[in-house]
Design a protein around this motif. Structure first.
Motif, PDB file in Angstrom:
ATOM      1  N   LEU A 202       0.830  -1.189   0.000  1.00 17.46           N
ATOM      2  CA  LEU A 202       0.000   0.000   0.000  1.00 17.46           C
ATOM      3  C   LEU A 202       0.874   1.252   0.000  1.00 17.46           C
ATOM      4  CD1 LEU A 202      -2.748  -1.107   2.539  1.00 17.46           C
ATOM      5  CD2 LEU A 202      -3.024  -0.763   0.090  1.00 17.46           C
ATOM      6  N   PRO A 203       0.319   2.393  -0.372  1.00 20.28           N
ATOM      7  CA  PRO A 203       1.113   3.632  -0.421  1.00 20.28           C
ATOM      8  C   PRO A 203       1.620   4.031   0.953  1.00 20.28           C
ATOM      9  CG  PRO A 203      -1.228   4.094  -0.666  1.00 20.28           C
ATOM     10  CD  PRO A 203      -1.082   2.625  -0.768  1.00 20.28           C
ATOM     11  N   GLN A 204       2.771   4.673   0.968  1.00 17.93           N
ATOM     12  CA  GLN A 204       3.355   5.119   2.226  1.00 17.93           C
ATOM     13  C   GLN A 204       3.569   6.631   2.263  1.00 17.93           C
ATOM     14  OE1 GLN A 204       6.692   2.783   3.552  1.00 17.93           O
ATOM     15  NE2 GLN A 204       5.877   0.897   2.682  1.00 17.93           N
ATOM     16  N   SER A 205       3.027   7.332   1.268  1.00 22.29           N
ATOM     17  CA  SER A 205       3.138   8.787   1.234  1.00 22.29           C
ATOM     18  C   SER A 205       1.999   9.343   0.398  1.00 22.29           C
ATOM     19  CB  SER A 205       4.482   9.224   0.638  1.00 22.29           C
ATOM     20  OG  SER A 205       4.538   8.869  -0.733  1.00 22.29           O
ATOM     21  N   ARG A 206       1.855  10.648   0.437  1.00 19.92           N
ATOM     22  CA  ARG A 206       0.835  11.321  -0.371  1.00 19.92           C
ATOM     23  C   ARG A 206       1.067  11.063  -1.858  1.00 19.92           C
ATOM     24  NH1 ARG A 206      -0.961  17.080   0.774  1.00 19.92           N
ATOM     25  NH2 ARG A 206       0.597  16.853   2.384  1.00 19.92           N
ATOM     26  N   THR A 207       2.317  11.150  -2.282  1.00 19.60           N
ATOM     27  CA  THR A 207       2.630  10.953  -3.695  1.00 19.60           C
ATOM     28  C   THR A 207       2.264   9.544  -4.145  1.00 19.60           C
ATOM     29  OG1 THR A 207       4.452  12.527  -3.518  1.00 19.60           O
ATOM     30  CG2 THR A 207       4.487  11.032  -5.394  1.00 19.60           C
ATOM     31  N   GLU A 208       2.645   8.563  -3.355  1.00 20.82           N
ATOM     32  CA  GLU A 208       2.320   7.182  -3.718  1.00 20.82           C
ATOM     33  C   GLU A 208       0.813   6.962  -3.742  1.00 20.82           C
ATOM     34  OE1 GLU A 208       4.271   4.155  -1.517  1.00 20.82           O
ATOM     35  OE2 GLU A 208       6.259   4.994  -1.787  1.00 20.82           O
ATOM     36  N   LEU A 209       0.092   7.625  -2.858  1.00 20.99           N
ATOM     37  CA  LEU A 209      -1.360   7.461  -2.801  1.00 20.99           C
ATOM     38  C   LEU A 209      -1.988   7.855  -4.138  1.00 20.99           C
ATOM     39  CD1 LEU A 209      -3.681   6.874  -0.640  1.00 20.99           C
ATOM     40  CD2 LEU A 209      -3.924   9.352  -0.541  1.00 20.99           C
ATOM     41  N   TYR A 210      -1.609   9.040  -4.649  1.00 21.52           N
ATOM     42  CA  TYR A 210      -2.199   9.503  -5.903  1.00 21.52           C
ATOM     43  C   TYR A 210      -1.615   8.780  -7.107  1.00 21.52           C
ATOM     44  CZ  TYR A 210      -4.646  13.102  -3.361  1.00 21.52           C
ATOM     45  OH  TYR A 210      -5.494  13.753  -2.506  1.00 21.52           O
ATOM     46  N   LYS A 211      -0.341   8.423  -7.045  1.00 25.36           N
ATOM     47  CA  LYS A 211       0.262   7.688  -8.165  1.00 25.36           C
ATOM     48  C   LYS A 211      -0.436   6.347  -8.364  1.00 25.36           C
ATOM     49  CE  LYS A 211       4.633   5.707  -9.775  1.00 25.36           C
ATOM     50  NZ  LYS A 211       4.027   4.399 -10.096  1.00 25.36           N
TER      51      LYS A 211
END
Length: 984
Positions: free
Chosen positions: A413-422
């Motif tokens: 799962l994403p671990q940052s804001r950037t990864e969340l949207y990417k």
């Protein structure tokens, strides 16, 4: 109309007077004068003459028409006039009712389009979502210009918008730092100042002066539910649940380009209502105008999305300022950074909080109710990833995370804001490609095609963002991204990232397009920027990095490039030369950037997103060298996570000081900081001095503070002027380990009662490392050789009433400094000195200083190495004062706490003489204390309790006590109170 009907009923066939008509009829029905005149059989030529003579003034025309009617019609009556008005207004009333029905049906039946329901079933366009979005009502009394403008200092994702000439202390604080706290905690803390609601009807409740708010401003972070709130307001109005006195409600979206051309109220009616002819538009317009807008509410969503901003001469600006339609209700939503200019006009400001911790957990359970294991897995994931957890108070982010969790690899799962949207963008495009293949049986298209779509959407997003566009026409989209236009018909699906919105005009319905959310557009724009040449990136950084509108874009940009972009490093260096000169070689942050607080917080979020070790080390060194001052900041959860990241990732293990004084970090921040530092796998952070005064920390934060001290091996802790109270103070000391390395503790100003302070002092005696303890603002305890820190601490206390110093040897100069500082406290009434190295040469100094103390009522001096007469014979204290002087072999006490003397006697067997003359009151509790003190040491040789009031019972108790004192040689108990009882 009701008043006219009443007059018609009461007066009937009576002939009206022109003055009565002017007062009761003309102001209300002037716009119908021609229709009324025709019904009353006024000759058409007379109506034309009146209209020609008095152009554009309905009231004057109506007045002259009624004057003619009264002169030419002998049978003129109230009932005839009422019949004429009824006939003339019947058509309008029907049209008004039809318009009201049309609007309500639109809000009831028209589904607001969103992402594909089949692919994103958990998207937050659901009726039950709003029940989990808390609204906070900020009371705004006495709206002075500066105070109101200061309200624009809202926090957007943890950053302060720049407001010139506004003092920091006058800015209202956002509540977003509390998103990880539950509703009960929030309600308890803010009840006195702000009201938390989840009921939409509460938005419109009358104010304290029983006036209904006319202009309501609601701000919130991107994705927190502003648009959904506007839809829900419109829906509930259509259901008759709210605003029942309003006939019309217009829901406007600021990004709609048609709003730019609005100049008159008539334009607004024509734009919003689907009318077929000009007469109907005129009819609605006149009715709204005649009521001064009282029947209308305008809901304006996304004030920050106005292209070029809302100009002062715009129709909506004039309505907000009451220059037009002064009784029209207005609800405005906006991102926080853009709405400062509206605060002066707003009668009520509210803030959308998003999800509290309880709401978030409820939403997760509702979404994953079919698989309890998934609920536990996702909850554990959020607990172990504070960065992602701190983003999930925003419903949009939590919804995206849930979609990724249900559709993607649950272990990655994403671990940052950037990864969340990417991950969201990539997964959405992929799912829509798969859907297209199933629907249209198109050949398999791989990553190159997906990458091409993403790049073109990214370029389109960037160009639109630069122009402040968030809504687009069909032609704009198809021109830039022809691949996402379906061949059959003028429709766009945008691979789940673009959505269509239907508008109604006089020419029929039309479509406009916008991204699923502005945050998605900002991610795509950042994705495009990082693909540009270095010199283009640098120009953009210099032009827009400090612009609040681009904050989210630049955070994601730094996350995508991991801070390794040459343009970004060049920008941070402060080098103004062209990037092509290559003068910049090594990573360096211009200290001017780090010293500007508003800029620094924004920059820290970028560094956190990048996870760049070089940047972290540079920031860490700047903080350690006191080049970064965090005191006075508002540290939201994402700020605390960022700070923790720097502390743990900078590879600087030993920190001299962490200064968070007056930071308004709140309880949740302490918990995050402790969790982050304690769980760091890379390093063991040690912080010598922690400074948290004035942070409004409550009892909830006390355990976390104690744990922080323990895990960071802290030696000095300053937590003064918080909100611990007795409960927090007890919690802190109970969680403080006895083997702590803490040497200095100041927690005064926490509303700790004197009784609890005494209890804590006793409890902390087992903590051998503690040298200086200040529990209240009036009591200070010093022990175990703290060194010169005593004087420094004493300078912080201006209203000291009790000072205790034990096992702290001092010289003459040091003692004089301490006494001078002590005696500046005019309220000092208790002084306890024990084992301070007082010798014969220092007694005179002490006596001189003591003589200047007028309020001293409790003196205790214990110096066993000093000869008895050196102390006792030289110190004289008022007979009303408590006194206990303990020297090498003698104790002199009056009115003192004899239990304390007893404790001292148990520890010092050298004491031979105990004198407690002329002061003991007859109360039994003091007698018991005295007897306990005497019986504490069997080695006492002389006891003098003469001239007291022991009485027969006291003498009996004393007799029992001395039976176990074989060394007793002299006992003096003479005094009038024991005459006749010597035999006892």
């Amino acid at each position: 109309m009701d008043e006219l009907q009443r007059l018609s009923t009461s007066k009937g066939a009576e002939r009206p007077e022109l003055g009565e008509l002017f007062e009761n009829v003309i102001p209300h029905f002037a716009s119908y004068w021609k229709d009324i005149g025709a019904f009353l059989k006024i000759p058409p030529e007379d109506l034309r003459v009146i209209d020609k003579d008095v152009p554009g003034n309905c009231k004057e025309c109506f007045y002259h028409m009624l004057d003619i009617w009264l002169e030419t019609t002998p049978s003129a009556s109230w009932s005839k006039l009422a019949e004429a008005v009824e006939s003339a207004t019947k058509a309008e009333r029907m049209e008004l009712a039809n318009t009201e029905i049309l609007l309500k049906e639109r809000y009831q039946n028209t589904r607001f389009t969103g992402p594909d329901e089949e692919i994103w079933p958990l998207w937050p366009d659901k009726p039950e979502l709003f029940t989990s979005i808390a609204l906070v009502h900020h009371k705004n009394k006495g709206k002075s210009t500066k105070a109101v403008n200061a309200m624009a200092g809202f926090r957007r994702n943890g950053n302060i918008s720049t407001m010139p000439n506004v003092l920091r202390r006058s800015r209202l604080l956002s509540l977003r730092q509390n998103m990880m706290r539950n509703s009960t905690e929030l309600t308890a803390e803010y009840l006195a100042h702000k009201t938390i609601n989840k009921n939409i009807a509460d938005i419109f409740r009358p104010t304290d002066d029983l006036c209904s708010p006319r202009v309501i401003l609601i701000d919130g972070a991107p994705g927190i539910g502003k648009t959904y709130l506007c839809k829900e307001i419109a829906y509930q109005w259509s259901q008759g649940q709210i605003l029942t006195h309003k006939r019309f409600l217009f829901l406007l979206h600021a990004h709609d380009p048609r709003l730019q051309s609005l100049k008159h109220v008539k334009d607004l009616v024509a734009l919003f209502c689907d009318f077929k002819n000009e007469e109907t538009i005129d009819m609605i317009y006149w009715h709204i105008k005649e009521t001064q807008g009282e029947i209308l509410t305008i809901v304006l969503d996304g004030y920050d999305e106005f292209y070029g901003g809302l100009q002062n001469d715009h129709l909506l600006s004039c309505i907000i300022r009451c220059e037009i339609l002064p009784k029209c209700g207005v609800v405005i939503t906006s991102r926080s950074f853009a709405c400062g200019s509206l605060c002066g006009q707003a009668d009520r400001r509210m803030e959308i909080l998003g999800f509290t911790s309880n709401d978030r957990q409820d939403y997760i359970q509702r979404a994953l109710e079919k698989n309890p294991d998934d609920i536990a897995r996702l909850t554990n994931y959020l607990d172990s990833h504070p960065t992602v957890d701190s983003l999930c108070y925003i419903p949009l982010n939590l919804t995206i995370l849930l979609q990724l969790f249900t559709e993607n690899d649950r272990n990655y799962l994403p671990q940052s804001r950037t990864e969340l949207y990417k991950k969201f963008v990539d997964l959405t495009i992929t799912l829509h490609i798969i859907k297209d293949e199933k629907m249209y049986k198109q050949p398999q298209r791989g990553d190159p095609f997906k990458g091409s779509i993403k790049q073109k959407l990214a370029q389109f997003s960037y160009n639109a963002l630069r122009k402040a566009h968030v809504v687009f026409s069909f032609e704009e989209v198809s021109r830039v991204c022809p691949e996402i236009v379906q061949n059959s018909g003028r429709t766009i699906h945008g691979f789940g990232l673009l959505q269509a919105t239907q508008h109604f005009t006089t020419n029929g319905p039309t479509l406009s397009f916008n991204f699923a959310h502005s945050s998605v557009q900002e991610y795509l724009a950042a994705y495009y920027i990082q693909s540009l040449p270095d010199d283009r990136q640098l120009d953009l950084l210099r032009d827009t990095f400090w612009d609040e509108r681009y904050l989210n874009t630049w955070i994601i940009y730094v996350g995508l490039t991991q801070g390794r972009s040459f343009a970004f490093k060049h920008f941070l260096s402060g080098n103004q030369f062209s990037i092509t000169s290559r003068l910049f070689r090594e990573f360096h942050i211009d200290q001017r950037i780090l010293q500007v607080k508003i800029n620094r917080l924004r920059l820290f979020q970028c560094f956190k997103e990048a996870k760049n070790e070089t940047m972290c080390k540079s920031v860490g060194e700047s903080m350690q060298n006191n080049q970064v001052d965090l005191s006075g900041e508002t540290l939201l959860p994402n700020h605390v996570v960022t700070l923790s990241f720097f502390l743990t990732q900078s590879y600087l293990l030993d920190w001299e000081k962490l200064d968070l004084s007056k930071c308004n970090m709140q309880d949740v921040g302490c918990g995050i900081l402790w969790k982050e530092l304690a769980s760091s796998a890379k390093s063991k952070v040690r912080i010598k001095v922690m400074n948290y005064p004035g942070n409004k920390l409550s009892a909830l934060a006390a355990p976390a503070i104690a744990n922080l001290v323990q895990s960071c091996e802290t030696e000095e802790l300053y937590i003064s002027n918080n909100l611990f109270g007795d409960e927090g103070a007890k919690k802190f000391t109970s969680h403080l380990s006895s083997d702590t390395s803490l040497k200095l503790l100041l927690m005064d100003g926490n509303n700790i009662s004197a009784g609890v302070a005494e209890e804590i002092e006793q409890e902390l005696t087992t903590t051998t490392s503690l040298h200086i303890v200040g529990i209240t603002s009036h009591q200070l305890y010093v022990r175990n050789e703290p060194g010169d820190d005593i004087a420094e601490v004493l300078r912080c206390y201006t209203a000291l009433s009790k000072f205790s110093m034990c096992n702290c040897p001092v010289d003459v100069e040091h003692l004089e400094t301490i006494l001078d500082l002590l005696f500046k406290n005019a309220s000092l009434h208790t002084l306890h000195l024990s084992h301070i190295g007082l010798d014969k040469s220092m007694v005179k100094l002490l006596v001189t200083k003591l003589s200047s103390l007028r309020c001293l009522s409790d003196l205790s001096l214990a110096e066993p190495k000093l000869a008895a007469d050196d102390v006792i014979d030289n110190i004289s204290v008022s007979s009303t004062a408590k006194i206990a002087i303990i020297s090498a072999n003698k104790i002199l006490a009056r009115h003192s706490t004899y239990l304390e003397i007893a404790k001292f006697l148990r520890l010092h067997s050298s004491i031979r003489v105990l004198e407690i003359p002329k002061c003991l009151p007859q109360e039994e509790q003091f007698v018991d204390s005295l007897v306990t003190a005497i019986g504490a040491a069997s080695w006492i040789q002389e006891v003098d309790v003469s001239q007291n009031q022991l009485g027969p019972i006291g003498v009996q108790k004393l007799a029992k006590a001395i039976k176990d004192m074989p060394g007793l040689k002299s006992l003096i108990v003479t005094g009038p109170a024991i005459i006749g009882h010597v035999g006892t």
